[in-house]
Design a protein around this motif. Sequence first.
Motif, PDB file in Angstrom:
ATOM      1  N   TYR A 171      -6.164   3.166  -4.986  1.00 19.68           N
ATOM      2  CA  TYR A 171      -6.968   3.572  -3.822  1.00 19.68           C
ATOM      3  C   TYR A 171      -7.662   4.862  -4.242  1.00 19.68           C
ATOM      4  CZ  TYR A 171      -7.750   6.046   0.654  1.00 19.68           C
ATOM      5  OH  TYR A 171      -8.294   6.767   1.696  1.00 19.68           O
ATOM      6  N   HIS A 208       0.639   5.353   0.589  1.00 17.80           N
ATOM      7  CA  HIS A 208      -0.112   6.588   0.845  1.00 17.80           C
ATOM      8  C   HIS A 208       0.808   7.762   0.556  1.00 17.80           C
ATOM      9  CE1 HIS A 208      -3.259   4.244   2.814  1.00 17.80           C
ATOM     10  NE2 HIS A 208      -3.938   5.335   3.039  1.00 17.80           N
ATOM     11  N   ARG A 240     -15.581  -1.157   0.967  1.00 14.35           N
ATOM     12  CA  ARG A 240     -15.761   0.127   1.658  1.00 14.35           C
ATOM     13  C   ARG A 240     -16.703   1.107   0.961  1.00 14.35           C
ATOM     14  NH1 ARG A 240     -10.228   1.298   5.076  1.00 14.35           N
ATOM     15  NH2 ARG A 240     -10.068  -0.812   5.972  1.00 14.35           N
ATOM     16  N   GLU A 300      -8.815  -3.596   9.194  1.00 13.05           N
ATOM     17  CA  GLU A 300      -7.750  -2.583   9.170  1.00 13.05           C
ATOM     18  C   GLU A 300      -7.004  -2.542  10.484  1.00 13.05           C
ATOM     19  OE1 GLU A 300      -8.606   1.122   7.392  1.00 13.05           O
ATOM     20  OE2 GLU A 300      -7.396   2.252   8.818  1.00 13.05           O
ATOM     21  N   GLU A 339      -1.957  11.822   7.506  1.00 15.04           N
ATOM     22  CA  GLU A 339      -2.743  12.114   6.290  1.00 15.04           C
ATOM     23  C   GLU A 339      -4.072  12.793   6.625  1.00 15.04           C
ATOM     24  OE1 GLU A 339      -2.266   9.119   7.487  1.00 15.04           O
ATOM     25  OE2 GLU A 339      -4.238   8.178   7.625  1.00 15.04           O
ATOM     26  N   TRP A 340      -4.443  12.798   7.879  1.00 11.95           N
ATOM     27  CA  TRP A 340      -5.657  13.516   8.300  1.00 11.95           C
ATOM     28  C   TRP A 340      -5.336  14.898   8.859  1.00 11.95           C
ATOM     29  CZ3 TRP A 340     -10.952  11.972   9.851  1.00 11.95           C
ATOM     30  CH2 TRP A 340     -11.387  10.818   9.184  1.00 11.95           C
ATOM     31  N   ASP A 361     -12.476   4.185  -0.155  1.00 10.31           N
ATOM     32  CA  ASP A 361     -12.250   4.447   1.263  1.00 10.31           C
ATOM     33  C   ASP A 361     -12.980   5.711   1.695  1.00 10.31           C
ATOM     34  OD1 ASP A 361      -9.265   4.923   3.275  1.00 10.31           O
ATOM     35  OD2 ASP A 361     -11.025   3.689   3.631  1.00 10.31           O
ATOM     36  N   PHE A 362     -13.836   5.830   2.622  1.00 12.87           N
ATOM     37  CA  PHE A 362     -14.506   4.760   3.316  1.00 12.87           C
ATOM     38  C   PHE A 362     -15.919   5.250   3.661  1.00 12.87           C
ATOM     39  CE2 PHE A 362     -12.806   7.371   6.685  1.00 12.87           C
ATOM     40  CZ  PHE A 362     -13.607   7.217   7.808  1.00 12.87           C
ATOM     41  N   PHE A 422      -9.451   0.069  -4.224  1.00 10.59           N
ATOM     42  CA  PHE A 422      -9.698   0.205  -2.780  1.00 10.59           C
ATOM     43  C   PHE A 422     -10.440   1.526  -2.553  1.00 10.59           C
ATOM     44  CE2 PHE A 422      -7.950  -1.144   1.501  1.00 10.59           C
ATOM     45  CZ  PHE A 422      -8.492  -0.123   2.259  1.00 10.59           C
ATOM     46  N   PHE A 468       0.888  -1.156   0.000  1.00  8.99           N
ATOM     47  CA  PHE A 468       0.000   0.000   0.000  1.00  8.99           C
ATOM     48  C   PHE A 468       0.929   1.210   0.000  1.00  8.99           C
ATOM     49  CE2 PHE A 468      -3.999   1.698   0.053  1.00  8.99           C
ATOM     50  CZ  PHE A 468      -4.855   1.499   1.125  1.00  8.99           C
ATOM     51  N   CYS A 494      -5.152  -4.645   6.096  1.00 10.29           N
ATOM     52  CA  CYS A 494      -4.204  -3.580   5.727  1.00 10.29           C
ATOM     53  C   CYS A 494      -3.527  -3.082   6.998  1.00 10.29           C
ATOM     54  CB  CYS A 494      -4.882  -2.442   4.966  1.00 10.29           C
ATOM     55  SG  CYS A 494      -6.376  -1.778   5.677  1.00 10.29           S
ATOM     56  N   TRP A 505      -0.487   6.130   8.155  1.00 12.41           N
ATOM     57  CA  TRP A 505      -0.573   5.763   6.736  1.00 12.41           C
ATOM     58  C   TRP A 505       0.269   6.724   5.904  1.00 12.41           C
ATOM     59  CZ3 TRP A 505      -2.589   1.137   5.806  1.00 12.41           C
ATOM     60  CH2 TRP A 505      -3.496   0.604   6.738  1.00 12.41           C
ATOM     61  N   HIS A 516      -6.662  11.162  -1.677  1.00 13.20           N
ATOM     62  CA  HIS A 516      -7.073  10.869  -0.304  1.00 13.20           C
ATOM     63  C   HIS A 516      -8.179  11.836   0.081  1.00 13.20           C
ATOM     64  CE1 HIS A 516      -6.613   9.570   3.936  1.00 13.20           C
ATOM     65  NE2 HIS A 516      -6.252   8.447   3.360  1.00 13.20           N
ATOM     66  N   HIS A 517      -8.546  11.851   1.349  1.00 18.30           N
ATOM     67  CA  HIS A 517      -9.715  12.638   1.760  1.00 18.30           C
ATOM     68  C   HIS A 517      -9.543  14.133   1.520  1.00 18.30           C
ATOM     69  CE1 HIS A 517     -10.358   8.795   3.451  1.00 18.30           C
ATOM     70  NE2 HIS A 517     -10.049   9.026   4.709  1.00 18.30           N
TER      71      HIS A 517
HETATM   72  O1  FHN Z   1      -9.170   7.484   6.807  1.00 18.71           O
HETATM   73  C1  FHN Z   1      -8.450   6.506   6.085  1.00 18.71           C
HETATM   74  C2  FHN Z   1      -7.015   6.458   6.528  1.00 18.71           C
HETATM   75  O2  FHN Z   1      -6.398   7.701   6.356  1.00 18.71           O
HETATM   76  C3  FHN Z   1      -6.285   5.403   5.685  1.00 18.71           C
HETATM   77  O3  FHN Z   1      -6.314   5.762   4.311  1.00 18.71           O
HETATM   78  C4  FHN Z   1      -6.962   4.044   5.907  1.00 18.71           C
HETATM   79  C5  FHN Z   1      -6.296   2.971   5.062  1.00 18.71           C
HETATM   80  O4  FHN Z   1      -7.100   1.807   5.072  1.00 18.71           O
HETATM   81  N1  FHN Z   1      -8.362   4.133   5.534  1.00 18.71           N
HETATM   82  C6  FHN Z   1      -9.139   5.143   6.226  1.00 18.71           C
HETATM   83  C7  FHN Z   1      -9.365   4.758   7.681  1.00 18.71           C
HETATM   84  O5  FHN Z   1     -10.012   3.499   7.707  1.00 18.71           O
END
Ligand code: FHN
Length: 408
Positions: free
Chosen positions: A117, A16, A217, A228, A27-28, A178-179, A176, A14, A249, A256, A75-76
Motif C-alpha cells: 500500500y 495498517h 485509486r 471500501e 490513522e488520521w 491511496d487515494f 494499492f 490488509f 476492503c 484501519w 500512510h498519509h
Molecule cells: O484515508 C485512507 C484510510 O486511512 C485507509 O487507509 C483506507 C483504506 O482503504 N483508504 C483511505 C480512505 O479511503
Amino acid sequence: MRQEWFDEARFGMFAHFGVYSVAARHEWVQSYERLTDEEYRQYADHFDPDRFDARAIARRAKETGMGYVVLTTKHHDGFCLFDSALTDFTSQHTCGRDLVREFVDAVRAEGLEVGLYHSLIDWRHPDFTVDWNHPRRDDENAAALNEGRDMARYREHLHGQVQELLTQYGQIDYLFFDFTYPEERDGWAGKGPEDWNADDLLAMCRELQPDMLVNDRLGIPADFVTPEQYQPTAPLVDANGVPQVWEACQTLNGSWGYHRDNTDQKSPALLVQMLADSVSMDGNMLLNIGPDGRGAIAPRDARTLDAIGEWMLLHRDAIVGAGHAEFTPPREGVYTRRGDRLYLHLFSWPLGFVHLPDLGGKVSFARLLNDGSWLKTSVTDPEQQASHMTPAGEAEGTLTVHLPVQRP
Ligand code: FHN
C-alpha cells in the motif's frame, strides 16, 4: 499483469501499521487533531515495533485462509516503513529497521503474494499542497499556507519513492495506491489524477513490475476497483457492462489503524458472510488488521482471525477459486460455484424448504460442507425441475450441492 492468483485467492490481509499505531486512536489522528509536524513527531520518536513479527503476520494470514498480504509502506502522515533515500521520516531512521524488507521476505517465505500500500497523500512533505484533509489546513490564511509549495516537486518525490519500492524489494504482486479525491470540500481543492501525474506513474509501474496488479485509486482505470467498507449488491461492471475485477476492503472494527478504545469488533460470522457474499459476486475481500504500537496483532483481532481460519479450514473449497453462480439464491444465503460444485452459503438455518435452482431437477449429492454429513433432498415435481432440500428428502442428480452451514 498476472490476475489468476488474485481471482483464485479471493481473500487477503490488509495491515495498517505506522507511527499512528502509537497514537492508537486513528490513522488520521494528525489531520483530525490538527497536530503540527513537531507534535506528531513525538510518536515517531517513540516508535519501537519490538513485537512487529512479519513472519508471524504472514503465517497468521495463511492460517486464516488468505492468499496475499498488503502492508502500508507509507500512510498519509508521510512516515515510511521502508529505507527511503528521499526522507529521514522512516522506520530505518527511527528504529533502525526496514519493516517493508522484513515484510516482503516473510510473505514470500510463507508462499503468499506480496502486496504494498502506498499513500499518494503526504502531509509531511513541504511541497504537498494544503487541501481539505491536510493537518495544516486553516481557512484564515490558505494562500499563505500554500506559498512556495510546488506539486511538481512533490510528484518527483512520489514517483521516486514508488520507484524505490518497485526496484529494491523484488517482485511485487499488488500495489494499492491511496487515494484520489478531485472534489472540493469546505472551499479547499482536492487532488485529481493530474496531481499525481497518474498516467506516467502507472506507466512506470507497468515497466518496473509488469505482472503487478494496480488498483483504481490513482483516479485512472487500472486492474481492479476497490469498494471500501461496503458490499456491492451485484457483480460489478463498468460503464460498458464489462465485468470488473474488484476487491472490497474491510476493517475488523471500523478503524484501519490500531484504535485502543475501539470496541466495535465485527463478529467472525459477519466477516465470513461478507467474504462469501463478495465471492458470490466474483469479488475479493481484503480484511484489515491494525497492529498495535509495538507491532503486535491485538488479541481481539487474533481471536477473530482464528475463528475465520477455522471456518476456512472446512469451507475453503467454497471460497478459494470460487466465484459467481448463475442461480438465484434462497433468501437465507448466497451461492458460490467452483467448477461443477455449487455451494449454498446459508447465513441462517432455512426457515423451511430450500428450493434448489433448476439443475435439470437433479442433484448428485448434497452434504453439509463442515462435517460432510449428507443432506437429503426431495424432488417433488420433476416437471417443475425444482428441488426442495430439507433434512427429510432423497437426492440424485448432475451437480453436487455442498452446504457449508453449521447446524444450529
Ligand atoms: O484515508 C485512507 C484510510 O486511512 C485507509 O487507509 C483506507 C483504506 O482503504 N483508504 C483511505 C480512505 O479511503
